[in-house]
Motif scaffolding. Structure first.
Motif, mmCIF file in Angstrom:
data_model
loop_
_atom_site.group_PDB
_atom_site.id
_atom_site.type_symbol
_atom_site.label_atom_id
_atom_site.label_comp_id
_atom_site.label_asym_id
_atom_site.label_seq_id
_atom_site.Cartn_x
_atom_site.Cartn_y
_atom_site.Cartn_z
ATOM 1 N N TRP A 296 0.799 -1.187 0.101
ATOM 2 C CA TRP A 296 0.151 0.003 -0.149
ATOM 3 C C TRP A 296 0.811 1.098 0.132
ATOM 4 O O TRP A 296 1.856 1.386 0.904
ATOM 5 C CB TRP A 296 -1.053 0.152 1.384
ATOM 6 N N ILE A 297 0.855 2.254 -1.044
ATOM 7 C CA ILE A 297 1.307 3.102 -1.172
ATOM 8 C C ILE A 297 0.693 4.527 -0.555
ATOM 9 O O ILE A 297 -0.603 4.721 -0.674
ATOM 10 C CB ILE A 297 1.897 3.513 -2.582
ATOM 11 N N ARG A 298 1.412 5.405 0.511
ATOM 12 C CA ARG A 298 0.663 6.336 0.825
ATOM 13 C C ARG A 298 -0.420 7.141 0.036
ATOM 14 O O ARG A 298 0.125 7.306 -1.110
ATOM 15 C CB ARG A 298 1.461 7.479 1.717
ATOM 16 N N ARG A 299 -1.621 7.404 0.578
ATOM 17 C CA ARG A 299 -2.438 8.382 -0.273
ATOM 18 C C ARG A 299 -3.318 7.501 -1.347
ATOM 19 O O ARG A 299 -3.955 8.024 -2.205
ATOM 20 C CB ARG A 299 -2.098 9.451 -0.636
ATOM 21 N N GLY A 300 -3.050 6.035 -1.212
ATOM 22 C CA GLY A 300 -3.558 5.456 -2.270
ATOM 23 C C GLY A 300 -2.908 5.628 -3.567
ATOM 24 O O GLY A 300 -3.630 5.052 -4.470
ATOM 25 N N GLU A 301 -1.765 5.860 -3.874
ATOM 26 C CA GLU A 301 -1.081 5.996 -5.106
ATOM 27 C C GLU A 301 -1.041 4.422 -5.814
ATOM 28 O O GLU A 301 -0.993 3.560 -4.873
ATOM 29 C CB GLU A 301 0.420 6.440 -4.804
ATOM 30 N N PHE A 302 -1.117 4.248 -6.735
ATOM 31 C CA PHE A 302 -1.253 3.040 -7.478
ATOM 32 C C PHE A 302 -0.006 2.375 -7.418
ATOM 33 O O PHE A 302 1.227 3.070 -8.189
ATOM 34 C CB PHE A 302 -1.684 3.513 -9.090
ATOM 35 N N THR A 303 -0.089 1.087 -7.042
ATOM 36 C CA THR A 303 1.139 0.267 -6.835
ATOM 37 C C THR A 303 2.140 0.156 -8.172
ATOM 38 O O THR A 303 3.324 0.082 -8.412
ATOM 39 C CB THR A 303 0.937 -1.080 -6.319
ATOM 40 N N GLY A 304 1.323 -0.145 -9.290
ATOM 41 C CA GLY A 304 1.879 -0.077 -10.645
ATOM 42 C C GLY A 304 2.918 0.977 -11.147
ATOM 43 O O GLY A 304 3.662 0.959 -11.921
ATOM 44 N N THR A 305 2.846 2.198 -10.341
ATOM 45 C CA THR A 305 3.574 3.353 -10.652
ATOM 46 C C THR A 305 4.939 3.508 -9.923
ATOM 47 O O THR A 305 5.802 4.286 -9.768
ATOM 48 C CB THR A 305 3.094 4.464 -10.386
ATOM 49 N N LEU A 306 5.193 2.144 -8.896
ATOM 50 C CA LEU A 306 6.105 2.270 -8.048
ATOM 51 C C LEU A 306 7.577 2.032 -8.811
ATOM 52 O O LEU A 306 7.670 1.061 -9.435
ATOM 53 C CB LEU A 306 6.065 1.183 -6.887
ATOM 54 N N LYS A 307 8.223 2.944 -8.752
ATOM 55 C CA LYS A 307 9.456 3.166 -9.641
ATOM 56 C C LYS A 307 10.672 3.978 -8.931
ATOM 57 O O LYS A 307 10.247 5.178 -8.370
ATOM 58 C CB LYS A 307 9.051 3.833 -10.981
ATOM 59 N N MET A 308 11.797 3.534 -9.032
ATOM 60 C CA MET A 308 12.815 4.254 -8.554
ATOM 61 C C MET A 308 13.713 5.205 -9.422
ATOM 62 O O MET A 308 13.743 4.762 -10.588
ATOM 63 C CB MET A 308 13.953 3.180 -7.882
ATOM 64 N N LYS A 309 14.261 6.298 -8.986
ATOM 65 C CA LYS A 309 15.071 7.093 -9.731
ATOM 66 C C LYS A 309 16.600 6.559 -10.200
ATOM 67 O O LYS A 309 17.056 7.184 -11.101
ATOM 68 C CB LYS A 309 15.092 8.513 -9.027
ATOM 69 N N THR A 310 17.090 5.919 -9.049
ATOM 70 C CA THR A 310 18.553 5.647 -9.274
ATOM 71 C C THR A 310 18.941 4.030 -9.124
ATOM 72 O O THR A 310 18.009 3.550 -8.699
ATOM 73 C CB THR A 310 19.406 6.332 -8.169
ATOM 74 N N GLU A 311 19.949 3.403 -9.658
ATOM 75 C CA GLU A 311 20.157 2.224 -9.364
ATOM 76 C C GLU A 311 20.282 1.722 -7.844
ATOM 77 O O GLU A 311 19.974 0.810 -7.467
ATOM 78 C CB GLU A 311 21.422 1.759 -10.299
ATOM 79 N N GLU A 312 21.024 2.710 -7.144
ATOM 80 C CA GLU A 312 21.047 2.760 -5.706
ATOM 81 C C GLU A 312 19.622 2.264 -5.136
ATOM 82 O O GLU A 312 19.572 1.434 -4.203
ATOM 83 C CB GLU A 312 21.756 3.716 -5.175
ATOM 84 N N ASP A 313 18.744 3.294 -5.528
ATOM 85 C CA ASP A 313 17.432 2.990 -4.870
ATOM 86 C C ASP A 313 16.462 1.687 -5.410
ATOM 87 O O ASP A 313 15.884 1.296 -4.509
ATOM 88 C CB ASP A 313 16.497 4.145 -5.319
ATOM 89 N N TRP A 314 16.839 1.200 -6.427
ATOM 90 C CA TRP A 314 16.342 0.080 -7.094
ATOM 91 C C TRP A 314 16.787 -0.885 -6.233
ATOM 92 O O TRP A 314 16.108 -1.973 -5.776
ATOM 93 C CB TRP A 314 16.816 -0.154 -8.424
ATOM 94 N N LEU A 315 18.003 -1.020 -5.884
ATOM 95 C CA LEU A 315 18.828 -2.229 -5.198
ATOM 96 C C LEU A 315 18.187 -2.069 -3.844
ATOM 97 O O LEU A 315 18.075 -3.257 -3.243
ATOM 98 C CB LEU A 315 20.264 -1.991 -5.164
ATOM 99 N N ALA A 316 18.021 -1.081 -3.218
ATOM 100 C CA ALA A 316 17.205 -0.935 -1.715
ATOM 101 C C ALA A 316 16.125 -1.413 -1.904
ATOM 102 O O ALA A 316 15.539 -2.199 -0.961
ATOM 103 C CB ALA A 316 17.368 0.558 -1.534
ATOM 104 N N LEU A 317 15.370 -0.950 -2.941
ATOM 105 C CA LEU A 317 13.836 -1.817 -3.022
ATOM 106 C C LEU A 317 13.879 -3.099 -3.134
ATOM 107 O O LEU A 317 13.120 -3.828 -2.553
ATOM 108 C CB LEU A 317 13.042 -1.007 -4.074
ATOM 109 N N GLU A 318 14.706 -3.511 -3.970
ATOM 110 C CA GLU A 318 14.724 -4.976 -4.097
ATOM 111 C C GLU A 318 15.184 -5.732 -2.810
ATOM 112 O O GLU A 318 14.540 -6.868 -2.513
ATOM 113 C CB GLU A 318 15.692 -5.532 -5.548
#
Length: 332
Positions: free
Chosen positions: A104-126
């Motif tokens: 669940w993303i705050r304020r009900g944002e659609f989960t399909g749009t969950l996207k990182m801006k940097t490779e570092e952030d992608w690795l953290a999300l993973e």
């Protein structure tokens, strides 16, 4: 020899019958407290043989890489212990379970749009997502859960990081020995790159079918045809059956125009439109060999106070659509 031959035929028939049993499910919504037998009775009364249990993880926004889950601030049913208790009481009632951890993303944002801006952030999300889903893979194995959904409507995460998901599936399978699926949004499922690694193609089936105020069953069935043809092709290409990890329509005017709409509005209640949509989806899909069933969205624990004839939300509880489901599930 004749007796042995007859026994063999009976065993074959038994196995074939078991293979053809559909998932007649409900999406059992998490609540603040433990589930009691009274709460499960409404699932039994609608003749469901499956229930989806949905613990939650929370993300601050569509660019945040940390998933918060299994915390004291969450409702009981959204936590690991809550999911475990729900699974236990459902299994005691011979209801099979799909464990479906969701974000669940705050304020009900659609989960399909969950996207990182940097490779570092992608690795953290993973790393964070792996911790989240492995926690529930372990619970699924411990509780002998029948089916595990490895993610729900995470389009950008899936299409941008396909190799991550493939290695994650390997890790999950090393822990959990049951069946796996992923819940793709209705317009996402053709893009998912790892269907062959799973056991079911999962679709949240909010397909647009009609622009009518109260579409008839026949109109809705006609609206299903192009979508149904595409699903059949995907099923055949991947040699996997399709399940509807969610399916449902609001009891509101124009409910089949944009069925994914969840905004809280004062639109006119339309119980007939919801009932027609349920009847159409059952008649179009449950007889198909490549289709394995699905889970009605959504079913609240406190049945007596849920839904009703003045409610325009998704739940079919205490509405004509409930009787459609009850009758169909009894005979299929």
């Amino acid at each position: 020899m004749k007796k042995l031959g007859l026994l063999f035929l009976l065993l074959q028939f038994s196995c074939a019958s078991q293979k053809n049993i559909k998932i007649n499910g409900v999406s059992f919504v998490a609540s603040r407290a433990q589930v009691t037998q009274e709460h499960v009775n409404s699932v039994l009364n609608v003749n469901a043989n499956h229930a989806a249990i949905m613990p939650f993880g929370f993300v601050r926004d569509i660019n945040s890489s940390e998933i918060f889950f299994n915390t004291e601030r969450q409702w009981f049913g959204e936590t690991k212990n809550g999911a475990k208790q729900y699974i236990s009481i459902l299994h005691k009632n011979k209801i099979k379970v799909m464990l479906k951890p969701q974000i669940w993303i705050r304020r009900g944002e659609f989960t399909g749009t969950l996207k990182m801006k940097t490779e570092e952030d992608w690795l953290a999300l993973e790393k964070s997502y792996e911790k989240f889903i492995i926690t529930y893979a372990k619970l699924a194995q411990e509780s002998k859960t029948d089916l595990l959904c490895i993610g729900t409507e995470l389009e950008q995460f899936v299409v941008r990081r396909p190799e991550y998901w493939k290695q994650l599936i390997i890790k999950i399978r090393s822990i959990y020995k049951g069946k796996l699926t992923y819940a793709a949004n209705w317009d996402e499922y053709p893009k998912v790159p790892f269907w062959k690694e799973l056991d079911f193609i999962g679709i949240d089936a909010y397909f647009p079918l009609s622009e009518s105020k109260t579409p008839s069953v026949e109109e809705l069935k006609e609206g299903w045809q192009p979508w149904k043809s595409k699903m059949r092709v995907i099923s055949e290409e991947n040699n996997k059956p399709i399940i509807f990890t969610e399916f449902g329509y609001r009891s509101v005017d124009y409910n089949a125009k944009k069925p994914w709409t969840v905004d809280r509005t004062n639109e006119a209640v339309n119980l007939k439109a919801q009932a027609n949509a349920k009847e159409a989806i059952f008649s179009e899909f449950w007889e198909e060999k490549w289709f394995a069933g699905g889970y009605v969205w959504k079913w609240f624990v406190d049945h007596e106070s849920s839904g009703g004839k003045k409610d325009n939300r998704f739940t079919p509880q205490n509405k004509p659509a409930e009787e459609i489901i009850k009758s169909f599930y009894k005979n299929n």
